[in-house]
Design an enzyme around this catalytic site. Structure first.
Site, short mmCIF file in Angstrom:
data_model
loop_
_atom_site.label_atom_id
_atom_site.label_comp_id
_atom_site.label_asym_id
_atom_site.label_seq_id
_atom_site.Cartn_x
_atom_site.Cartn_y
_atom_site.Cartn_z
N HIS A 34 1.73 -2.25 3.13
CA HIS A 34 1.43 -2.26 4.65
C HIS A 34 -0.05 -2.94 4.91
O HIS A 34 -0.70 -2.53 5.71
CB HIS A 34 1.38 -0.89 5.23
N ASP A 36 0.24 -6.66 4.37
CA ASP A 36 0.48 -7.89 4.65
C ASP A 36 0.37 -8.33 6.21
O ASP A 36 0.25 -9.50 6.21
CB ASP A 36 1.79 -8.28 3.89
N SER A 125 17.50 -0.50 0.25
CA SER A 125 16.79 0.56 -0.82
C SER A 125 15.37 0.32 -0.61
O SER A 125 14.51 0.96 -1.50
CB SER A 125 17.48 0.38 -2.25
N GLY A 126 14.97 -0.85 0.04
CA GLY A 126 13.42 -1.08 -0.06
C GLY A 126 13.14 -2.06 -0.88
O GLY A 126 12.01 -2.41 -1.47
N LEU A 127 14.08 -2.54 -1.65
CA LEU A 127 13.94 -3.89 -2.49
C LEU A 127 14.23 -5.18 -2.23
O LEU A 127 14.35 -6.18 -2.76
CB LEU A 127 14.83 -3.62 -3.86
N SER A 130 17.66 -7.72 2.14
CA SER A 130 17.69 -8.65 3.48
C SER A 130 16.72 -10.14 3.40
O SER A 130 17.48 -11.13 3.50
CB SER A 130 17.40 -7.95 4.67
N ASP A 174 7.80 -9.90 1.28
CA ASP A 174 8.88 -10.15 0.79
C ASP A 174 9.40 -11.36 0.62
O ASP A 174 9.95 -11.62 -0.69
CB ASP A 174 9.83 -9.17 1.61
C1 GLA Z 1 8.47 -4.34 4.32
C2 GLA Z 1 7.97 -5.61 5.16
C3 GLA Z 1 6.65 -6.11 4.34
C4 GLA Z 1 5.65 -5.30 4.17
C5 GLA Z 1 6.18 -3.72 3.50
C6 GLA Z 1 5.12 -2.95 3.50
O1 GLA Z 1 8.93 -4.59 3.10
O2 GLA Z 1 9.07 -6.50 5.13
O3 GLA Z 1 6.35 -7.40 5.11
O4 GLA Z 1 4.95 -4.81 5.34
O5 GLA Z 1 7.22 -3.15 4.38
O6 GLA Z 1 3.97 -3.22 2.67
#
Ligand code: GLA
Length: 387
Positions: A34, A36, A125-127, A130, A174
């Site tokens: 958090h 970026d 999953s947060g990887l 997308s 990402d």
């Molecule tokens: C998601 C967003 C990123 C970043 C993270 C948190 O993955 O796509 O741009 O803000 O959350 O670090």
């Protein structure tokens, strides 16, 4: 995997004449969460798991999409004329958004395509499944139509699509990590100006282990946009008293000096996280360069505490995974990764502790949460490629 995806293409579209196979990775962020969208630093790396795509250029403007991960949906048809920005319209919004974004950037996509995807990153999953699809799509469009864009441009186009087509206010991390991935290296990126350097991930005797909470998360329905706007308000308040462009411009001391300009207690904590996390990230990369993996791990742990208490984006699932990980001897560091609210944790675990990590964290998680977590021992890989 290439054979499987090409076979699927043939099965779905009748023949695979003229189709090519591509791959784009997923990513994990080691530290710098958090930050970026606050002009701070991040330290992610691309993975060897990601999205495979078989694609064929068409002679007309039709689009035909098929995902092995969403087989029940069958073939989804559209056309280049029907690229309408909308929130949460299913997975095809990611490739469509990128096609639309190329047009917005003055690169009209001339012909449609048939596309079969298969991702071995768990969805949601947060990887960054997308962002992986976005970069894959941009890479295919460049290959098909010869658009003059660098990999860094692909990252910016992907983010533009995500922000403006899918209406998720994500930062650049990402897409950048995926488009610019380099085997065995993480990317130390300054999101204020996109300057970056690669840092070798040489974890002697240890590996990166990802634990998926299996709590699904969509950025759109999460509190992600809310956190972002809390930071924007805090920044505006600070700008009344100190000249800065982003929260990333502040070190801890300067922040503490001006913090009273932020009018709410909640926003003060949000901003504090952004400032301290950025400084932690800078320090963590220095530690890694100095081969001090233990310090790197401690900073990862501190990141988790800040994300839990000040930024409030963890939740019981991620907290349980991390707190159980911390109990295990041989865990160098552990924290949530990505946006939070579900998704995954990332841990650095000594080789000899990996089995007991997976067993013990897995058992404790299931006992407390009621369903199982999944574990992945991952490797750091390259950016997108044609297979
Ligand atoms: C998601 C967003 C990123 C970043 C993270 C948190 O993955 O796509 O741009 O803000 O959350 O670090």
């Amino acid at each position: 995997m290439k054979d499987m995806v090409m076979r699927k293409f043939q099965e779905v579209f009748g023949d695979a004449e003229g189709a090519k196979c591509y791959f784009a990775p997923g990513r994990v962020n080691l530290i710098g969460e958090h930050t970026d969208y606050n002009g701070g630093h991040v330290f992610p790396c691309a993975l060897t798991i990601g999205t495979y795509g078989a694609a064929r250029r068409r002679q007309d403007n039709r689009l035909r999409f098929y995902s092995v991960n969403f087989e029940k949906l069958g073939v989804i048809e559209s056309s280049l004329e029907e690229l309408v920005p909308s929130k949460e319209a299913g997975w095809t919004n990611y490739p469509k958004g990128v096609m639309w974004a190329f047009g917005e950037k003055g690169m009209q996509v001339p012909f449609g395509m048939d596309l079969v995807l298969y991702g071995n990153i768990p969805n949601g999953s947060g990887l960054s499944s997308s962002a992986s699809v976005e970069i894959l799509t941009g890479y295919i469009l460049r290959d098909f139509f010869g658009f003059e864009v660098s990999n860094q441009d692909l990252a910016l186009i992907g983010q533009y699509a995500e922000n403006n087509f899918n209406k998720v206010n994500c930062g650049i991390m990402d897409q950048f990590a995926i488009a610019m991935g380099k085997k065995d290296n993480a990317i130390f990126l300054d999101t204020a100006d996109l300057s970056f350097e690669y840092a070798p991930i040489t974890l002697e005797g240890a590996k990166i282990v990802i634990a998926s909470s299996n709590k699904k998360r969509g950025l759109g329905d999460s509190k992600y946009n809310e956190r972002r706007s809390e930071c924007e308000t805090a920044l505006a308040e600070l700008q009344q008293v100190v000249e800065i462009k982003g929260l990333g411009d502040l070190d801890e001391e300067t922040f503490e000096k001006y913090v009273s300009a932020i009018k709410s207690e909640v926003r003060r904590r949000r901003a504090k996280h952004a400032v301290y996390e950025n400084q932690r990230t800078i320090r963590a990369v220095e530690a890694l360069k100095a081969n001090d993996v233990a310090l790197f791990g401690k900073l990862m742990n501190a990141s988790q505490v800040s994300l839990r208490d000040d930024y409030e984006v963890t939740g019981i699932e991620l907290d349980t995974l991390v707190e159980e990980a911390w109990k295990i001897e041989g865990v160098i560091g552990s924290r949530m990764t990505g946006a939070g609210f579900g998704g995954c944790t990332v841990s650095i675990v000594k080789d000899e502790a990996i089995d007991s990590f997976i067993e013990n964290v897995g058992k404790a998680y299931e006992a407390k949460i009621g369903y199982a977590a999944d574990f992945y021992v991952v490797e750091v890989g390259n950016g997108p490629v044609t297979l």
